[in-house]
Design a protein around this motif. Structure first.
Motif, PDB file in Angstrom:
ATOM      1  N   ALA A 369       0.852  -1.189   0.000  1.00 16.40           N
ATOM      2  CA  ALA A 369       0.000   0.000   0.000  1.00 16.40           C
ATOM      3  C   ALA A 369       0.885   1.236   0.000  1.00 16.40           C
ATOM      4  CB  ALA A 369      -0.914  -0.015   1.224  1.00 16.40           C
ATOM      5  N   ALA A 370       0.290   2.373  -0.328  1.00 17.77           N
ATOM      6  CA  ALA A 370       1.011   3.642  -0.321  1.00 17.77           C
ATOM      7  C   ALA A 370       0.140   4.691   0.359  1.00 17.77           C
ATOM      8  CB  ALA A 370       1.368   4.086  -1.735  1.00 17.77           C
ATOM      9  N   THR A 371       0.785   5.729   0.858  1.00 18.85           N
ATOM     10  CA  THR A 371       0.088   6.824   1.549  1.00 18.85           C
ATOM     11  C   THR A 371       0.535   8.146   0.947  1.00 18.85           C
ATOM     12  OG1 THR A 371       0.075   5.544   3.611  1.00 18.85           O
ATOM     13  CG2 THR A 371      -0.350   7.905   3.793  1.00 18.85           C
ATOM     14  N   ALA A 372      -0.417   9.007   0.639  1.00 20.55           N
ATOM     15  CA  ALA A 372      -0.079  10.319   0.096  1.00 20.55           C
ATOM     16  C   ALA A 372       0.653  11.138   1.157  1.00 20.55           C
ATOM     17  CB  ALA A 372      -1.347  11.040  -0.354  1.00 20.55           C
ATOM     18  N   PHE A 373       1.822  11.670   0.791  1.00 16.89           N
ATOM     19  CA  PHE A 373       2.664  12.467   1.693  1.00 16.89           C
ATOM     20  C   PHE A 373       2.829  13.827   1.023  1.00 16.89           C
ATOM     21  CE2 PHE A 373       6.907  12.314   4.256  1.00 16.89           C
ATOM     22  CZ  PHE A 373       6.289  12.947   5.328  1.00 16.89           C
ATOM     23  N   LEU A 374       2.055  14.815   1.462  1.00 15.30           N
ATOM     24  CA  LEU A 374       1.873  16.053   0.718  1.00 15.30           C
ATOM     25  C   LEU A 374       2.578  17.241   1.356  1.00 15.30           C
ATOM     26  CD1 LEU A 374      -1.981  15.765   0.065  1.00 15.30           C
ATOM     27  CD2 LEU A 374      -0.102  14.855  -1.333  1.00 15.30           C
ATOM     28  N   THR A 375       3.176  18.072   0.522  1.00 16.19           N
ATOM     29  CA  THR A 375       3.657  19.361   0.995  1.00 16.19           C
ATOM     30  C   THR A 375       2.447  20.263   1.251  1.00 16.19           C
ATOM     31  OG1 THR A 375       3.909  20.063  -1.291  1.00 16.19           O
ATOM     32  CG2 THR A 375       5.878  19.208  -0.177  1.00 16.19           C
ATOM     33  N   PRO A 417     -11.984  13.251  10.164  1.00 17.93           N
ATOM     34  CA  PRO A 417     -12.739  13.779   9.019  1.00 17.93           C
ATOM     35  C   PRO A 417     -12.409  13.016   7.732  1.00 17.93           C
ATOM     36  CG  PRO A 417     -11.642  15.540  10.238  1.00 17.93           C
ATOM     37  CD  PRO A 417     -11.084  14.258  10.753  1.00 17.93           C
ATOM     38  N   PRO A 418     -13.385  12.739   6.903  1.00 23.37           N
ATOM     39  CA  PRO A 418     -13.113  12.070   5.617  1.00 23.37           C
ATOM     40  C   PRO A 418     -12.127  12.890   4.776  1.00 23.37           C
ATOM     41  CG  PRO A 418     -15.470  12.117   6.075  1.00 23.37           C
ATOM     42  CD  PRO A 418     -14.829  12.993   7.100  1.00 23.37           C
ATOM     43  N   GLY A 419     -11.167  12.202   4.167  1.00 21.17           N
ATOM     44  CA  GLY A 419     -10.233  12.870   3.275  1.00 21.17           C
ATOM     45  C   GLY A 419      -9.272  13.824   3.942  1.00 21.17           C
ATOM     46  N   ALA A 420      -9.054  13.659   5.241  1.00 19.05           N
ATOM     47  CA  ALA A 420      -8.240  14.601   5.999  1.00 19.05           C
ATOM     48  C   ALA A 420      -6.774  14.538   5.611  1.00 19.05           C
ATOM     49  CB  ALA A 420      -8.377  14.332   7.493  1.00 19.05           C
ATOM     50  N   VAL A 421      -6.076  15.667   5.803  1.00 19.33           N
ATOM     51  CA  VAL A 421      -4.625  15.663   5.821  1.00 19.33           C
ATOM     52  C   VAL A 421      -4.236  15.602   7.294  1.00 19.33           C
ATOM     53  CG1 VAL A 421      -4.448  18.206   5.765  1.00 19.33           C
ATOM     54  CG2 VAL A 421      -2.486  16.790   5.120  1.00 19.33           C
ATOM     55  N   VAL A 422      -3.473  14.588   7.647  1.00 13.37           N
ATOM     56  CA  VAL A 422      -3.093  14.351   9.035  1.00 13.37           C
ATOM     57  C   VAL A 422      -1.763  15.048   9.285  1.00 13.37           C
ATOM     58  CG1 VAL A 422      -2.766  12.603  10.815  1.00 13.37           C
ATOM     59  CG2 VAL A 422      -4.216  12.106   8.837  1.00 13.37           C
ATOM     60  N   ALA A 423      -1.667  15.750  10.414  1.00 18.72           N
ATOM     61  CA  ALA A 423      -0.483  16.564  10.654  1.00 18.72           C
ATOM     62  C   ALA A 423      -0.035  16.471  12.104  1.00 18.72           C
ATOM     63  CB  ALA A 423      -0.767  18.021  10.290  1.00 18.72           C
ATOM     64  N   CYS A 424       1.262  16.658  12.302  1.00 19.39           N
ATOM     65  CA  CYS A 424       1.839  16.782  13.648  1.00 19.39           C
ATOM     66  C   CYS A 424       2.807  17.956  13.602  1.00 19.39           C
ATOM     67  CB  CYS A 424       2.506  15.486  14.083  1.00 19.39           C
ATOM     68  SG  CYS A 424       3.830  14.892  12.992  1.00 19.39           S
ATOM     69  N   GLY A 425       4.028  17.793  14.109  1.00 23.56           N
ATOM     70  CA  GLY A 425       5.002  18.868  14.056  1.00 23.56           C
ATOM     71  C   GLY A 425       5.901  18.795  12.848  1.00 23.56           C
ATOM     72  N   HIS A 426       6.188  17.572  12.382  1.00 20.02           N
ATOM     73  CA  HIS A 426       7.092  17.384  11.242  1.00 20.02           C
ATOM     74  C   HIS A 426       6.568  16.362  10.239  1.00 20.02           C
ATOM     75  CE1 HIS A 426      10.137  19.747  13.327  1.00 20.02           C
ATOM     76  NE2 HIS A 426       9.901  19.017  14.401  1.00 20.02           N
ATOM     77  N   GLY A 427       5.882  15.329  10.699  1.00 15.96           N
ATOM     78  CA  GLY A 427       5.357  14.314   9.808  1.00 15.96           C
ATOM     79  C   GLY A 427       5.467  12.903  10.322  1.00 15.96           C
ATOM     80  N   GLU A 428       6.357  12.664  11.311  1.00 13.40           N
ATOM     81  CA  GLU A 428       6.539  11.288  11.791  1.00 13.40           C
ATOM     82  C   GLU A 428       5.298  10.772  12.515  1.00 13.40           C
ATOM     83  OE1 GLU A 428       8.757  13.699  12.273  1.00 13.40           O
ATOM     84  OE2 GLU A 428      10.689  13.011  11.463  1.00 13.40           O
ATOM     85  N   ASP A 444      -8.557   7.022   2.874  1.00 16.73           N
ATOM     86  CA  ASP A 444      -8.717   8.270   2.133  1.00 16.73           C
ATOM     87  C   ASP A 444      -7.864   9.407   2.693  1.00 16.73           C
ATOM     88  OD1 ASP A 444     -10.138   8.293   4.500  1.00 16.73           O
ATOM     89  OD2 ASP A 444     -11.771   9.541   3.725  1.00 16.73           O
ATOM     90  N   VAL A 445      -7.035   9.132   3.690  1.00 16.34           N
ATOM     91  CA  VAL A 445      -6.287  10.204   4.338  1.00 16.34           C
ATOM     92  C   VAL A 445      -4.926  10.413   3.672  1.00 16.34           C
ATOM     93  CG1 VAL A 445      -7.423   9.829   6.559  1.00 16.34           C
ATOM     94  CG2 VAL A 445      -5.266   8.653   6.057  1.00 16.34           C
ATOM     95  N   ALA A 446      -4.379  11.608   3.889  1.00 13.26           N
ATOM     96  CA  ALA A 446      -3.036  11.947   3.446  1.00 13.26           C
ATOM     97  C   ALA A 446      -2.266  12.477   4.653  1.00 13.26           C
ATOM     98  CB  ALA A 446      -3.087  12.995   2.337  1.00 13.26           C
ATOM     99  N   VAL A 447      -0.969  12.620   4.499  1.00  8.80           N
ATOM    100  CA  VAL A 447      -0.114  13.109   5.581  1.00  8.80           C
ATOM    101  C   VAL A 447       0.584  14.392   5.131  1.00  8.80           C
ATOM    102  CG1 VAL A 447       1.922  12.606   6.997  1.00  8.80           C
ATOM    103  CG2 VAL A 447       0.228  10.820   6.555  1.00  8.80           C
ATOM    104  N   LEU A 448       0.632  15.375   6.041  1.00 10.11           N
ATOM    105  CA  LEU A 448       1.314  16.629   5.748  1.00 10.11           C
ATOM    106  C   LEU A 448       2.811  16.463   5.974  1.00 10.11           C
ATOM    107  CD1 LEU A 448       1.135  19.675   5.074  1.00 10.11           C
ATOM    108  CD2 LEU A 448       0.962  20.091   7.539  1.00 10.11           C
ATOM    109  N   ARG A 449       3.577  16.814   4.960  1.00 13.12           N
ATOM    110  CA  ARG A 449       5.042  16.804   5.080  1.00 13.12           C
ATOM    111  C   ARG A 449       5.443  18.155   5.690  1.00 13.12           C
ATOM    112  NH1 ARG A 449       9.091  14.014   1.826  1.00 13.12           N
ATOM    113  NH2 ARG A 449       7.414  13.319   0.441  1.00 13.12           N
ATOM    114  N   GLY A 450       5.517  18.190   7.009  1.00 14.77           N
ATOM    115  CA  GLY A 450       5.781  19.440   7.716  1.00 14.77           C
ATOM    116  C   GLY A 450       4.855  19.568   8.901  1.00 14.77           C
ATOM    117  N   GLY A 451       4.620  20.815   9.327  1.00 14.38           N
ATOM    118  CA  GLY A 451       3.789  21.041  10.493  1.00 14.38           C
ATOM    119  C   GLY A 451       2.875  22.225  10.306  1.00 14.38           C
ATOM    120  N   PRO A 452       2.223  22.684  11.377  1.00 19.25           N
ATOM    121  CA  PRO A 452       1.251  23.762  11.260  1.00 19.25           C
ATOM    122  C   PRO A 452       1.838  25.067  10.737  1.00 19.25           C
ATOM    123  CG  PRO A 452       1.700  23.225  13.563  1.00 19.25           C
ATOM    124  CD  PRO A 452       2.308  22.152  12.740  1.00 19.25           C
ATOM    125  N   ASP A 453       3.079  25.357  11.091  1.00 16.85           N
ATOM    126  CA  ASP A 453       3.706  26.581  10.575  1.00 16.85           C
ATOM    127  C   ASP A 453       3.814  26.545   9.053  1.00 16.85           C
ATOM    128  OD1 ASP A 453       4.107  27.865  13.051  1.00 16.85           O
ATOM    129  OD2 ASP A 453       5.903  26.680  13.421  1.00 16.85           O
TER     130      ASP A 453
END
Length: 471
Positions: A369-375, A417-428, A444-453
């Motif tokens: 499987a693969a997971t979207a890792f988005l800027t 939330p459906p289709g969410a981008v999941v985020a923390c401080g950096h991505g781990e 349906d989720v993606a991961v944010l490459r980075g953090g809230p800033d």
């Protein structure tokens, strides 16, 4: 009661620590152990963890044998190394008699002195973090050099009081109040050597200082400045956040005593068919590669926990210790680091690691499987799910963010939330969260490459504090 605070005394105390005391910091757990050179080829170890590699190396460099191993309390966040030191070096284990430890040790009560050969270690009852908590005051003749405070007085705070159950948090906070005031009566020059520090889930505040003095704490510790006991209890208990699930079981394991290891544990290589069999039998697969590698391709249903300082915390928080675990590693990752991080929190059902990694898995015809890792610029338009700790979220988050802490996400996957981008401080941690959601069928989720800033800057937003602007 007043005590002299002269430059000469301060210089003597600081000089002793510089020459004789070696702090050993576990950055991942946020804790410090200590190795004290007793000056005659022997040493005292205080609050040593089960992973003794750094302590043994420090002792070897100085030509020391650990003759005493002292534990301030029944630790909830790591397995003690005292039993292992007793086996390996013949160390006398020093601990509270009230702890009812089920292995040979010298049980101490308030006021007991231990002759270290020129120096004296005095037990001070300081309950609060646990019922049986002791601090150890180090004396040279009549001079107080320092005090090992464990989970009592820590730098600018005190350790949490809810680890024996939320119903006892207030009772133990009142005990903690009295313990801190007892310690504050020590001479101002007395060094303070706590176990818990920044990064610990035992309510240590952020900061770089891991040791302090009584004088500094009288000036800077807000819990020593409160006007009364009720205010102390209110402030301490108000700051109690969540803690890893494994905290609930390690105290009893430490009371019984961890098993002695007669050789370094290893992580055997497993062919893909063995990993498939483990999954079919209810075992777990943990992928320790960097988040980007996991995102590009991973075993379906595997849990992403990148191998870093915090690996043990998240392993113990998110997986039970009752089923075997196999690991997926990268080429440059050290399997022994996985093993020791797992063993120090009592995880020993380690089946092995996938031989040949994901290349071997794919070559064997297995699915991935693969997971979207988005800027941040590519994540616009998706609901924002923040999985950081409550304090981190309150300090600054994206407007409209949904907040679900990573530690409780498995039980709250339906609330993401459906289709969410999941985020923390950096991505781990966000990648870990996404892997939990995928295991629950949320693909349906993606991961944010980075953090809230990064996200706020890309979208021209201003971070908000507290609960302002939450979804």
């Amino acid at each position: 009661m007043t005590h002299p605070f002269t430059p000469e005394i301060l210089e003597a105390v600081v000089g002793f620590a510089d020459d004789h005391l070696i702090p050993l910091v576990d950055e991942g757990l946020g804790n410090s152990a200590y190795l004290l050179d007793l000056g005659d080829g022997r040493a005292l170890a205080v609050d040593a963890g089960r992973d003794l590699r750094a302590l043994n190396a420090a002792a070897l460099r100085r030509g020391l044998r650990v003759a005493f191993a002292a534990d301030t309390h029944l630790h909830a966040d790591f397995l003690s190394g005292a039993v292992q030191l007793g086996h390996d070096t013949g160390a006398v284990i020093l601990a509270s008699a009230a702890g009812r430890r089920a292995f040979p040790h010298r049980g101490l009560v308030d006021g007991d002195d231990v002759d270290l050969g020129g120096l004296t270690l005095r037990a001070l009852a300081t309950p609060g973090h646990t019922d049986e908590h002791l601090s150890f005051l180090l004396l040279d003749g009549g001079q107080e050099l320092g005090v090992f405070t464990g989970g009592s007085l820590i730098v600018n705070s005190a350790a949490r009081t809810d680890l024996l159950g939320a119903g006892r948090a207030e009772e133990l906070a009142r005990a903690q109040y009295r313990s801190l005031r007892r310690l504050a009566e020590l001479p101002d020059t007395t060094a303070v050597w706590p176990t818990h520090g920044a990064g610990s889930f035992c309510t240590a505040p952020p900061g770089t200082e891991r040791t302090t003095t009584i004088r500094a704490q009288k000036r800077a510790n807000p819990l020593l400045a409160v006007p009364d006991e009720d205010t102390f209890v209110s402030r301490l208990t108000a700051g109690l956040g969540s803690h890893p699930a494994y905290f609930d079981r390690l105290g009893e394991l430490n009371r019984r005593g961890p098993a002695v290891l007669t050789r370094d544990p290893v992580l055997p290589a497993l062919p893909p068919r063995r990993v498939r069999g483990l999954i079919a039998d209810g075992g777990h697969v943990v992928d320790v590669r960097p988040a980007a590698d996991y995102a590009a391709g991973h075993i379906p249903g595997s849990l992403s926990i990148p191998l870093r300082d915090q690996f043990a915390t998240w392993l113990g928080w998110l997986l039970p210790d009752t089923a075997p675990v196999a690991f997926v590693t990268g080429e440059d990752q050290d399997p022994s680091e996985i093993v020791w991080q797992a063993y120090k929190i009592g995880y020993e059902r380690l089946a092995g690691r996938l031989d040949g990694g994901m290349d071997a898995w794919r070559a064997d015809g297995n699915p991935q499987a693969a997971t979207a890792f988005l800027t941040a610029d590519r994540a616009a338009g998706r609901p924002y799910l923040d999985v950081r700790q409550e304090a981190e979220f309150a300090a600054g988050h994206v407007p409209g963010a949904r907040h679900l802490e990573l530690g409780g996400l498995a039980a709250a996957a339906a609330d993401a939330p459906p289709g969410a981008v999941v985020a923390c401080g950096h991505g781990e941690r966000a990648m870990t969260a996404a892997s939990l959601l995928e295991r629950a069928g949320r693909t349906d989720v993606a991961v944010l490459r980075g953090g809230p800033d990064d996200y706020a800057a890309a979208r021209g937003l201003r971070l908000v504090r507290g609960t302002e602007g939450t979804a």
